[in-house]
Scaffold this motif. Structure first.
Motif, PDB file in Angstrom:
ATOM      1  N   PHE A  85     -41.173 -98.026 -41.843  1.00  0.00           N
ATOM      2  CA  PHE A  85     -41.416 -99.365 -41.316  1.00  0.00           C
ATOM      3  C   PHE A  85     -40.798 -99.484 -39.933  1.00  0.00           C
ATOM      4  CE2 PHE A  85     -42.313-100.044 -45.692  1.00  0.00           C
ATOM      5  CZ  PHE A  85     -43.272-101.045 -45.695  1.00  0.00           C
ATOM      6  N   ILE A  86     -41.625 -99.879 -38.950  1.00  0.00           N
ATOM      7  CA  ILE A  86     -41.103-100.151 -37.618  1.00  0.00           C
ATOM      8  C   ILE A  86     -41.334-101.624 -37.346  1.00  0.00           C
ATOM      9  CG2 ILE A  86     -41.356 -99.698 -35.147  1.00  0.00           C
ATOM     10  CD1 ILE A  86     -42.234 -96.852 -35.894  1.00  0.00           C
ATOM     11  N   ALA A  87     -40.252-102.374 -37.176  1.00  0.00           N
ATOM     12  CA  ALA A  87     -40.313-103.821 -36.970  1.00  0.00           C
ATOM     13  C   ALA A  87     -41.157-104.487 -38.071  1.00  0.00           C
ATOM     14  CB  ALA A  87     -40.864-104.150 -35.583  1.00  0.00           C
ATOM     15  N   ASN A  88     -40.846-104.128 -39.316  1.00  0.00           N
ATOM     16  CA  ASN A  88     -41.504-104.701 -40.497  1.00  0.00           C
ATOM     17  C   ASN A  88     -42.986-104.368 -40.640  1.00  0.00           C
ATOM     18  OD1 ASN A  88     -39.341-105.866 -41.784  1.00  0.00           O
ATOM     19  ND2 ASN A  88     -39.429-107.697 -40.484  1.00  0.00           N
ATOM     20  N   LYS A  89     -43.462-103.455 -39.799  1.00  0.00           N
ATOM     21  CA  LYS A  89     -44.868-103.051 -39.929  1.00  0.00           C
ATOM     22  C   LYS A  89     -44.916-101.626 -40.463  1.00  0.00           C
ATOM     23  CE  LYS A  89     -47.337-105.501 -36.260  1.00  0.00           C
ATOM     24  NZ  LYS A  89     -47.656-105.264 -34.856  1.00  0.00           N
ATOM     25  N   PRO A  90     -45.786-101.349 -41.419  1.00  0.00           N
ATOM     26  CA  PRO A  90     -45.880 -99.978 -41.919  1.00  0.00           C
ATOM     27  C   PRO A  90     -46.424 -99.057 -40.826  1.00  0.00           C
ATOM     28  CG  PRO A  90     -47.630-101.303 -42.844  1.00  0.00           C
ATOM     29  CD  PRO A  90     -46.738-102.246 -42.098  1.00  0.00           C
ATOM     30  N   ASN A  91     -45.815 -97.898 -40.708  1.00  0.00           N
ATOM     31  CA  ASN A  91     -46.244 -96.954 -39.680  1.00  0.00           C
ATOM     32  C   ASN A  91     -46.301 -95.559 -40.295  1.00  0.00           C
ATOM     33  OD1 ASN A  91     -45.393 -94.816 -37.573  1.00  0.00           O
ATOM     34  ND2 ASN A  91     -46.117 -96.520 -36.330  1.00  0.00           N
ATOM     35  N   THR A  92     -47.443 -94.903 -40.154  1.00  0.00           N
ATOM     36  CA  THR A  92     -47.592 -93.572 -40.708  1.00  0.00           C
ATOM     37  C   THR A  92     -47.591 -92.569 -39.573  1.00  0.00           C
ATOM     38  OG1 THR A  92     -49.047 -94.554 -42.333  1.00  0.00           O
ATOM     39  CG2 THR A  92     -48.999 -92.170 -42.251  1.00  0.00           C
ATOM     40  N   SER A  93     -46.702 -91.597 -39.651  1.00  0.00           N
ATOM     41  CA  SER A  93     -46.743 -90.563 -38.628  1.00  0.00           C
ATOM     42  C   SER A  93     -46.756 -89.184 -39.281  1.00  0.00           C
ATOM     43  CB  SER A  93     -45.586 -90.707 -37.653  1.00  0.00           C
ATOM     44  OG  SER A  93     -44.382 -90.537 -38.317  1.00  0.00           O
ATOM     45  N   TYR A  94     -47.124 -88.196 -38.499  1.00  0.00           N
ATOM     46  CA  TYR A  94     -47.341 -86.855 -39.032  1.00  0.00           C
ATOM     47  C   TYR A  94     -46.450 -85.857 -38.317  1.00  0.00           C
ATOM     48  CZ  TYR A  94     -51.265 -89.449 -40.701  1.00  0.00           C
ATOM     49  OH  TYR A  94     -52.014 -90.412 -41.279  1.00  0.00           O
ATOM     50  N   GLN A  95     -46.026 -84.873 -39.096  1.00  0.00           N
ATOM     51  CA  GLN A  95     -45.107 -83.877 -38.580  1.00  0.00           C
ATOM     52  C   GLN A  95     -45.629 -82.523 -39.043  1.00  0.00           C
ATOM     53  OE1 GLN A  95     -41.133 -84.342 -40.114  1.00  0.00           O
ATOM     54  NE2 GLN A  95     -40.292 -84.251 -38.051  1.00  0.00           N
ATOM     55  N   ILE A  96     -45.429 -81.491 -38.251  1.00  0.00           N
ATOM     56  CA  ILE A  96     -45.865 -80.161 -38.661  1.00  0.00           C
ATOM     57  C   ILE A  96     -44.816 -79.598 -39.628  1.00  0.00           C
ATOM     58  CG2 ILE A  96     -44.733 -78.803 -36.833  1.00  0.00           C
ATOM     59  CD1 ILE A  96     -47.509 -77.392 -36.494  1.00  0.00           C
ATOM     60  N   SER A  97     -45.266 -78.882 -40.665  1.00  0.00           N
ATOM     61  CA  SER A  97     -44.304 -78.280 -41.601  1.00  0.00           C
ATOM     62  C   SER A  97     -43.944 -76.879 -41.100  1.00  0.00           C
ATOM     63  CB  SER A  97     -44.900 -78.194 -42.998  1.00  0.00           C
ATOM     64  OG  SER A  97     -45.954 -77.257 -42.999  1.00  0.00           O
ATOM     65  N   LEU A  98     -42.886 -76.330 -41.653  1.00  0.00           N
ATOM     66  CA  LEU A  98     -42.476 -74.981 -41.255  1.00  0.00           C
ATOM     67  C   LEU A  98     -43.608 -73.994 -41.536  1.00  0.00           C
ATOM     68  CD1 LEU A  98     -40.064 -73.422 -40.129  1.00  0.00           C
ATOM     69  CD2 LEU A  98     -39.390 -72.914 -42.467  1.00  0.00           C
ATOM     70  N   GLU A  99     -44.236 -74.185 -42.690  1.00  0.00           N
ATOM     71  CA  GLU A  99     -45.368 -73.346 -43.071  1.00  0.00           C
ATOM     72  C   GLU A  99     -46.503 -73.460 -42.049  1.00  0.00           C
ATOM     73  OE1 GLU A  99     -46.508 -74.451 -47.009  1.00  0.00           O
ATOM     74  OE2 GLU A  99     -47.966 -72.800 -47.115  1.00  0.00           O
ATOM     75  N   GLY A 100     -46.775 -74.709 -41.649  1.00  0.00           N
ATOM     76  CA  GLY A 100     -47.843 -74.945 -40.680  1.00  0.00           C
ATOM     77  C   GLY A 100     -47.535 -74.313 -39.342  1.00  0.00           C
ATOM     78  N   ARG A 101     -46.275 -74.427 -38.913  1.00  0.00           N
ATOM     79  CA  ARG A 101     -45.856 -73.850 -37.647  1.00  0.00           C
ATOM     80  C   ARG A 101     -46.074 -72.329 -37.656  1.00  0.00           C
ATOM     81  NH1 ARG A 101     -42.916 -75.795 -33.403  1.00  0.00           N
ATOM     82  NH2 ARG A 101     -42.741 -77.828 -34.360  1.00  0.00           N
ATOM     83  N   ASN A 102     -45.626 -71.691 -38.760  1.00  0.00           N
ATOM     84  CA  ASN A 102     -45.790 -70.237 -38.860  1.00  0.00           C
ATOM     85  C   ASN A 102     -47.258 -69.833 -38.906  1.00  0.00           C
ATOM     86  OD1 ASN A 102     -43.071 -69.729 -38.788  1.00  0.00           O
ATOM     87  ND2 ASN A 102     -42.830 -69.902 -41.010  1.00  0.00           N
ATOM     88  N   ALA A 103     -48.047 -70.573 -39.700  1.00  0.00           N
ATOM     89  CA  ALA A 103     -49.472 -70.244 -39.824  1.00  0.00           C
ATOM     90  C   ALA A 103     -50.181 -70.385 -38.478  1.00  0.00           C
ATOM     91  CB  ALA A 103     -50.127 -71.146 -40.868  1.00  0.00           C
ATOM     92  N   PHE A 104     -49.815 -71.441 -37.738  1.00  0.00           N
ATOM     93  CA  PHE A 104     -50.485 -71.677 -36.464  1.00  0.00           C
ATOM     94  C   PHE A 104     -50.104 -70.622 -35.426  1.00  0.00           C
ATOM     95  CE2 PHE A 104     -51.606 -74.332 -32.666  1.00  0.00           C
ATOM     96  CZ  PHE A 104     -52.935 -74.503 -33.000  1.00  0.00           C
ATOM     97  N   LYS A 105     -48.814 -70.238 -35.444  1.00  0.00           N
ATOM     98  CA  LYS A 105     -48.368 -69.170 -34.544  1.00  0.00           C
ATOM     99  C   LYS A 105     -49.140 -67.881 -34.816  1.00  0.00           C
ATOM    100  CE  LYS A 105     -43.609 -70.442 -33.416  1.00  0.00           C
ATOM    101  NZ  LYS A 105     -42.279 -70.370 -34.030  1.00  0.00           N
ATOM    102  N   LYS A 106     -49.278 -67.549 -36.094  1.00  0.00           N
ATOM    103  CA  LYS A 106     -50.016 -66.352 -36.496  1.00  0.00           C
ATOM    104  C   LYS A 106     -51.452 -66.423 -35.992  1.00  0.00           C
ATOM    105  CE  LYS A 106     -48.653 -64.155 -40.866  1.00  0.00           C
ATOM    106  NZ  LYS A 106     -48.805 -64.401 -42.321  1.00  0.00           N
ATOM    107  N   HIS A 107     -52.054 -67.616 -36.118  1.00  0.00           N
ATOM    108  CA  HIS A 107     -53.436 -67.825 -35.707  1.00  0.00           C
ATOM    109  C   HIS A 107     -53.593 -67.600 -34.195  1.00  0.00           C
ATOM    110  CE1 HIS A 107     -57.481 -69.482 -35.956  1.00  0.00           C
ATOM    111  NE2 HIS A 107     -57.203 -70.264 -34.935  1.00  0.00           N
ATOM    112  N   ILE A 108     -52.684 -68.204 -33.410  1.00  0.00           N
ATOM    113  CA  ILE A 108     -52.744 -68.034 -31.952  1.00  0.00           C
ATOM    114  C   ILE A 108     -52.585 -66.555 -31.583  1.00  0.00           C
ATOM    115  CG2 ILE A 108     -51.593 -68.561 -29.754  1.00  0.00           C
ATOM    116  CD1 ILE A 108     -50.767 -71.235 -30.906  1.00  0.00           C
TER     117      ILE A 108
END
Lengths: 203, 100
Positions: B65-88
């Motif tokens: 909640f930011i200033a009483n408003k629901p806020n959804t944010s996204y973060q990369i997971s460790l797994e995602g970071r590794n998978a993406f590095k491998k892909h690049i």
């Protein structure tokens, strides 16, 4: 999948990484303008200071500091306004948002060292350490630029390093504050603004 | 050649998902609105791609909640970071191979 697709994928990745974390519409032209305002301000400041070259009475000190404050604030206000107008114009042209994640990061990263330096400078003024004002402003401005440079064009970092060198030099040569200020806020802005203009804008 | 191709991740074989991952690699976290602005896609399109990346375990959803408003944010997971590095890495090596 063709080779072309791989290449396109890679450039799309690089492009998105830059676009999502760096604000690239910073206008070099506004740096040139800010430098020119600073030079004009320095010229006025010098001519005011020249009047008191044979010493100054206690009452004149107040007049002098008021005049110098007026010049400094006018230069800052005109520079910020010009930077805002020219930068938002460029952002519009590039299809970049002027107020998004990267600009928020940019402003916060820039303001933390800058405001710290500003308050520090005011506290020094209060203690009458006039000679240290030029070094302090140059040093903290340089640190602010280096801190903010990771969210915008890389050239900003080198401008920051130049301000740091000038700040340290002016700590050694206390008494030449106006000269170093003119170099740091005038000449350096024009030099790096020109580099940025030719590297990123004139295409 | 075969081993490199194994590292090309099918999940990233889409421009929107590639874009989401690239943006999250260099930002601590991003909310839905910022991602939408960056990618220039519709709400529904973005939501479905986010869901598939989430299912793969590559991104994590953070609700707050930011200033009483629901806020959804996204973060990369460790797994995602590794998978993406491998892909690049695999993309780069494939291009190098073809250029030989």
């Amino acid at each position: 999948m063709e080779e072309k697709d791989y290449l396109q994928d890679l450039s799309a990745i690089k492009n998105m990484m830059n676009r999502s974390s760096r604000f690239i519409s910073l206008s070099g032209l506004s740096g040139i303008m800010a430098g020119s305002y600073a030079l004009i301000g320095a010229w006025f400041a010098r001519s005011i200071l020249y009047k008191f070259k044979h010493g100054i009475s206690y009452r004149q000190i107040n007049y002098l500091t008021n005049e110098l404050w007026f010049i400094a604030i006018a230069v800052a206000v005109f520079s910020i306004l010009t930077a805002y107008v020219l930068t938002s114009k460029r952002a519009k042209k590039n299809g970049e948002e002027i107020w998004d994640v990267s600009t928020k990061n940019l402003v916060v990263a820039f303001l933390i060292p800058l405001l710290t330096g500003g308050v520090f400078g005011l506290l020094l003024l209060n203690q009458r350490y006039f000679g240290l004002i030029a070094p302090i402003t140059l040093l903290f401005y340089g640190l602010a630029l280096i801190n903010a440079s990771k969210y915008t064009l890389g050239t900003v970092k080198y401008l920051g390093f130049s301000e740091l060198i000038l700040g340290l030099l002016s700590t050694y040569f206390v008494g030449y504050g106006l000269l170093f200020w003119t170099l740091g806020f005038g000449v350096m802005h024009i030099v790096y603004g020109t580099i940025m203009y030719f590297r990123y804008e004139k295409k | 050649m075969k081993t490199i191709l194994q590292n090309i991740n099918k999940v990233f074989d889409n421009r929107v998902r590639l874009g989401i991952m690239s943006a999250l690699m260099v930002n601590e976290n991003l909310d839905f609105k910022s991602l939408k602005k960056l990618l220039g896609v519709t709400d529904g399109n973005l939501a479905s791609h986010i869901k598939s990346l989430q299912k793969a375990g590559y991104i994590v959803v953070m609700k707050q909640f930011i200033a009483n408003k629901p806020n959804t944010s996204y973060q990369i997971s460790l797994e995602g970071r590794n998978a993406f590095k491998k892909h690049i890495d695999a993309l780069e090596r494939l291009i190098q191979l073809r250029n030989k």
